[in-house]
Design a protein around this motif. Structure first.
Motif, PDB file in Angstrom:
ATOM      1  N   ASP A  13      38.571  42.540  42.316  1.00  0.00           N
ATOM      2  CA  ASP A  13      37.346  41.748  42.149  1.00  0.00           C
ATOM      3  C   ASP A  13      36.906  41.742  40.687  1.00  0.00           C
ATOM      4  O   ASP A  13      36.513  40.695  40.155  1.00  0.00           O
ATOM      5  CB  ASP A  13      36.219  42.294  43.033  1.00  0.00           C
ATOM      6  CG  ASP A  13      36.428  42.031  44.513  1.00  0.00           C
ATOM      7  OD1 ASP A  13      37.327  41.242  44.870  1.00  0.00           O
ATOM      8  OD2 ASP A  13      35.688  42.639  45.322  1.00  0.00           O
ATOM      9  N   GLY A  14      36.982  42.906  40.036  1.00  0.00           N
ATOM     10  CA  GLY A  14      36.624  42.985  38.618  1.00  0.00           C
ATOM     11  C   GLY A  14      37.542  42.132  37.765  1.00  0.00           C
ATOM     12  O   GLY A  14      37.099  41.420  36.867  1.00  0.00           O
ATOM     13  N   LYS A  15      38.827  42.202  38.057  1.00  0.00           N
ATOM     14  CA  LYS A  15      39.805  41.395  37.311  1.00  0.00           C
ATOM     15  C   LYS A  15      39.480  39.905  37.461  1.00  0.00           C
ATOM     16  O   LYS A  15      39.455  39.164  36.471  1.00  0.00           O
ATOM     17  CB  LYS A  15      41.208  41.680  37.815  1.00  0.00           C
ATOM     18  CG  LYS A  15      42.262  40.823  37.144  1.00  0.00           C
ATOM     19  CD  LYS A  15      43.627  41.019  37.768  1.00  0.00           C
ATOM     20  CE  LYS A  15      44.607  40.052  37.133  1.00  0.00           C
ATOM     21  NZ  LYS A  15      45.832  39.915  37.882  1.00  0.00           N
ATOM     22  N   ALA A  16      39.224  39.477  38.690  1.00  0.00           N
ATOM     23  CA  ALA A  16      38.913  38.064  38.935  1.00  0.00           C
ATOM     24  C   ALA A  16      37.641  37.643  38.205  1.00  0.00           C
ATOM     25  O   ALA A  16      37.570  36.534  37.652  1.00  0.00           O
ATOM     26  CB  ALA A  16      38.774  37.813  40.438  1.00  0.00           C
ATOM     27  N   TYR A  17      36.659  38.530  38.151  1.00  0.00           N
ATOM     28  CA  TYR A  17      35.405  38.201  37.475  1.00  0.00           C
ATOM     29  C   TYR A  17      35.634  38.034  35.972  1.00  0.00           C
ATOM     30  O   TYR A  17      35.125  37.093  35.359  1.00  0.00           O
ATOM     31  CB  TYR A  17      34.352  39.273  37.750  1.00  0.00           C
ATOM     32  CG  TYR A  17      32.972  38.833  37.365  1.00  0.00           C
ATOM     33  CD1 TYR A  17      32.284  37.898  38.137  1.00  0.00           C
ATOM     34  CD2 TYR A  17      32.365  39.296  36.213  1.00  0.00           C
ATOM     35  CE1 TYR A  17      31.024  37.454  37.774  1.00  0.00           C
ATOM     36  CE2 TYR A  17      31.106  38.863  35.844  1.00  0.00           C
ATOM     37  CZ  TYR A  17      30.442  37.947  36.624  1.00  0.00           C
ATOM     38  OH  TYR A  17      29.195  37.503  36.262  1.00  0.00           O
ATOM     39  N   TYR A  18      36.409  38.932  35.377  1.00  0.00           N
ATOM     40  CA  TYR A  18      36.692  38.811  33.941  1.00  0.00           C
ATOM     41  C   TYR A  18      37.530  37.572  33.645  1.00  0.00           C
ATOM     42  O   TYR A  18      37.330  36.916  32.619  1.00  0.00           O
ATOM     43  CB  TYR A  18      37.385  40.063  33.403  1.00  0.00           C
ATOM     44  CG  TYR A  18      36.434  41.231  33.313  1.00  0.00           C
ATOM     45  CD1 TYR A  18      35.217  41.102  32.654  1.00  0.00           C
ATOM     46  CD2 TYR A  18      36.734  42.449  33.893  1.00  0.00           C
ATOM     47  CE1 TYR A  18      34.333  42.157  32.584  1.00  0.00           C
ATOM     48  CE2 TYR A  18      35.851  43.507  33.816  1.00  0.00           C
ATOM     49  CZ  TYR A  18      34.648  43.356  33.156  1.00  0.00           C
ATOM     50  OH  TYR A  18      33.774  44.400  33.079  1.00  0.00           O
TER      51      TYR A  18
END
Length: 161
Positions: A13-18
């Motif tokens: 989720d963090g990767k997708a947000y960045y």
């Protein structure tokens, strides 16, 4: 959902947000920072996948903090760009919250872990998440009030959000 699955989802989720933040900016320095943050989240994901079966795995060191400092110095040279970046303040603040939550999550895991090798990996991931928070905190402060932003600051503690 077990703890590893939860951590893996959190990292993806963090990767997708960045990646979303990187796509949403035309400023090359910010795009590079967000792309590097996404790569770190992928590295954390890969480490956790390996940890599921091998508690003795290692994790490569991150160099994002030094790279972000260099990219950030270029942003400081052009304070005129902050007006275009202000529209993303909510996104930066949300990313800070994600990182603060990640730090607390991994510190808690490390504290509860009975396997010292796993505990060390969780502590390292928490440390990298602190670096991510630091990057975002500096970015947020710079965009919010560039006239008062003097220099890159490193924080050892994450303030309560």
């Amino acid at each position: 959902m077990n703890i590893f699955e939860f951590a893996m989802k959190m990292e993806l989720d963090g990767k997708a947000y960045y990646e979303k933040l990187a796509e949403g900016t035309s400023e090359s320095g910010l795009k590079a920072i967000f792309t590097k943050l996404a790569a770190d989240e992928q590295k954390h994901y890969d480490t956790i996948v390996t940890l599921k079966t091998d508690a003795t795995c290692s994790m490569p060191d991150t160099i994002i903090l030094n790279e972000a400092k260099n990219l950030f110095e270029n942003l400081l040279k052009n304070k005129d760009i902050t007006d275009s970046l202000k529209k993303s303040l909510d996104g930066y603040q949300h990313a800070r919250k994600i990182e603060a939550d990640s730090v607390r999550f991994y510190e808690d895991l490390a504290q509860k872990e009975t396997n010292p090798e796993l505990g060390q990996i969780f502590t390292r991931i928490a440390g990298e998440e602190k670096e991510h928070y630091n990057i975002l905190d500096n970015l947020y402060d710079f965009v919010l009030e560039p006239q008062y932003f003097l220099a890159w600051r490193e924080f050892s503690n994450i303030k309560e959000l």
